[in-house]
Design a protein around this motif. Structure first.
Motif, mmCIF file in Angstrom:
data_model
loop_
_atom_site.group_PDB
_atom_site.id
_atom_site.type_symbol
_atom_site.label_atom_id
_atom_site.label_comp_id
_atom_site.label_asym_id
_atom_site.label_seq_id
_atom_site.Cartn_x
_atom_site.Cartn_y
_atom_site.Cartn_z
ATOM 1 N N VAL A 168 -2.091 -0.762 -4.582
ATOM 2 C CA VAL A 168 -2.463 -1.628 -3.293
ATOM 3 C C VAL A 168 -2.240 -2.987 -4.474
ATOM 4 O O VAL A 168 -2.753 -3.096 -5.210
ATOM 5 C CB VAL A 168 -3.943 -1.387 -3.168
ATOM 6 N N LEU B 141 -5.026 3.161 -7.586
ATOM 7 C CA LEU B 141 -6.408 4.091 -7.377
ATOM 8 C C LEU B 141 -6.117 5.421 -7.308
ATOM 9 O O LEU B 141 -4.922 5.865 -7.124
ATOM 10 C CB LEU B 141 -6.687 3.461 -6.160
ATOM 11 N N LYS C 142 -10.117 6.501 -0.386
ATOM 12 C CA LYS C 142 -9.889 6.069 0.888
ATOM 13 C C LYS C 142 -9.638 4.506 1.225
ATOM 14 O O LYS C 142 -10.559 3.568 0.944
ATOM 15 C CB LYS C 142 -11.303 6.509 1.817
ATOM 16 N N ILE C 143 -8.371 4.234 1.493
ATOM 17 C CA ILE C 143 -8.071 2.831 1.515
ATOM 18 C C ILE C 143 -8.519 2.117 2.706
ATOM 19 O O ILE C 143 -8.705 2.622 3.665
ATOM 20 C CB ILE C 143 -6.562 2.693 1.700
ATOM 21 N N LYS C 144 -9.349 1.120 2.580
ATOM 22 C CA LYS C 144 -10.223 0.374 3.782
ATOM 23 C C LYS C 144 -9.275 -1.028 4.179
ATOM 24 O O LYS C 144 -10.060 -1.956 5.111
ATOM 25 C CB LYS C 144 -11.500 -0.189 3.259
ATOM 26 N N ILE D 47 -2.267 5.749 -5.592
ATOM 27 C CA ILE D 47 -2.077 4.685 -4.781
ATOM 28 C C ILE D 47 -1.805 3.320 -5.149
ATOM 29 O O ILE D 47 -3.076 2.924 -5.715
ATOM 30 C CB ILE D 47 -3.142 4.901 -3.474
ATOM 31 N N GLN E 205 -5.718 -3.254 5.149
ATOM 32 C CA GLN E 205 -4.158 -2.783 5.667
ATOM 33 C C GLN E 205 -3.116 -3.914 5.310
ATOM 34 O O GLN E 205 -3.382 -5.108 4.838
ATOM 35 C CB GLN E 205 -4.421 -3.056 7.429
ATOM 36 N N ILE F 276 -11.557 -2.736 -1.082
ATOM 37 C CA ILE F 276 -10.113 -2.031 -0.851
ATOM 38 C C ILE F 276 -10.422 -0.923 -0.862
ATOM 39 O O ILE F 276 -9.418 -0.351 0.146
ATOM 40 C CB ILE F 276 -9.673 -2.563 -2.252
ATOM 41 N N ALA F 277 -11.072 -0.092 -1.489
ATOM 42 C CA ALA F 277 -11.238 1.329 -1.173
ATOM 43 C C ALA F 277 -12.663 2.062 -1.391
ATOM 44 O O ALA F 277 -13.350 1.316 -2.062
ATOM 45 C CB ALA F 277 -10.181 1.934 -1.953
ATOM 46 N N ILE G 195 0.933 -1.077 0.073
ATOM 47 C CA ILE G 195 0.005 0.060 -0.077
ATOM 48 C C ILE G 195 0.993 1.339 0.031
ATOM 49 O O ILE G 195 1.731 1.616 0.862
ATOM 50 C CB ILE G 195 -1.044 0.166 1.462
#
Length: 219
Positions: free
Chosen positions: A95, A194, A199-201, A93, A203, A215-216, A79
């Motif tokens: 992921v 992204l 907003k990344i959800k 971003i 970890q 994921i986001a 991430i």
């Protein structure tokens, strides 16, 4: 248990090879019962491993135009903010999800929209978690644009074992979130690029389920 269509040929070949080995063992090792039994047990284990790799479980897909869902089963290994230069040409971003050989290897669309870019790139077979695997390994790149003109790039990456990437979408296709996008055989990785305001959800080291894990969330 459903079996994915991409596994039919591999499973058939596995059956033929294992059957032939056991028949030959029965002919040439007829007096060595322990060795024949061991070969039979190993053959069963190998067949079950191949079978589980191509399993295709049903998933409950809940579509949401504001969410990006996991394109694959696996573990989140990256991430970070990075530069995407193949198509988007801007900061994103990233992921990344690593799929081990025991994961389901069906890949799914992370959001609904139009495929504006789909390309295959030949390359190396570095281990999937290698930093350069995203740009140097065999890979496919797919960019989806939703109704709000948000573009998300997804990259399927071959690993040290994965030597065949299957990617179905073509330029201009309209696709739905959670539906099948492709398949990667025997260990691999999927990268998502992204928007920076997403907003990344998830970890690092979190397990994901393709088509279900969020994921986001898009702004």
């Amino acid at each position: 248990m459903r079996i994915h269509k991409e596994g039919y040929a591999t499973i058939s070949l596995t059956i033929v090879v294992l059957l032939a080995l056991n028949l030959l063992a029965g002919f040439f090792l007829s007096e060595i019962h322990l060795l024949r039994q061991l070969l039979f047990v190993v053959s069963i284990v190998l067949f079950l491993l191949v079978l589980q790799f191509f399993r295709h479980p049903q998933r409950k897909i809940t579509r949401n135009e504001k969410q990006i869902i996991a394109p694959a089963d696996g573990k989140v290994v990256v991430i970070e903010e990075t530069q995407e230069d193949e198509f988007l040409k801007d900061r994103r971003i990233q992921v990344s999800i690593f799929m081990s050989p025991v994961n389901v290897h069906v890949n799914r669309y992370p959001m609904s929209g139009k495929v504006v870019y789909s390309r295959y790139h030949p390359g190396l077979y570095l281990v999937a978690w290698h930093p350069k695997s995203s740009t140097e390994n065999e890979r496919t790149t797919v960019v989806i644009e939703n109704g709000a003109k948000t573009q998300v790039l997804l990259r399927q990456i071959a690993g040290a074992l994965a030597r065949r990437i299957v990617c179905y979408p073509q330029d201009g296709w309209m696709v739905k979130q959670g539906e099948e996008m492709g398949f990667i055989k025997f260990g691999s990785r999927v990268d998502l690029f992204l928007p920076l305001d997403a907003k990344i959800k998830v970890q690092l080291d979190q397990k994901t389920r393709g088509g279900e894990t969020v994921i986001a969330e898009l702004a």
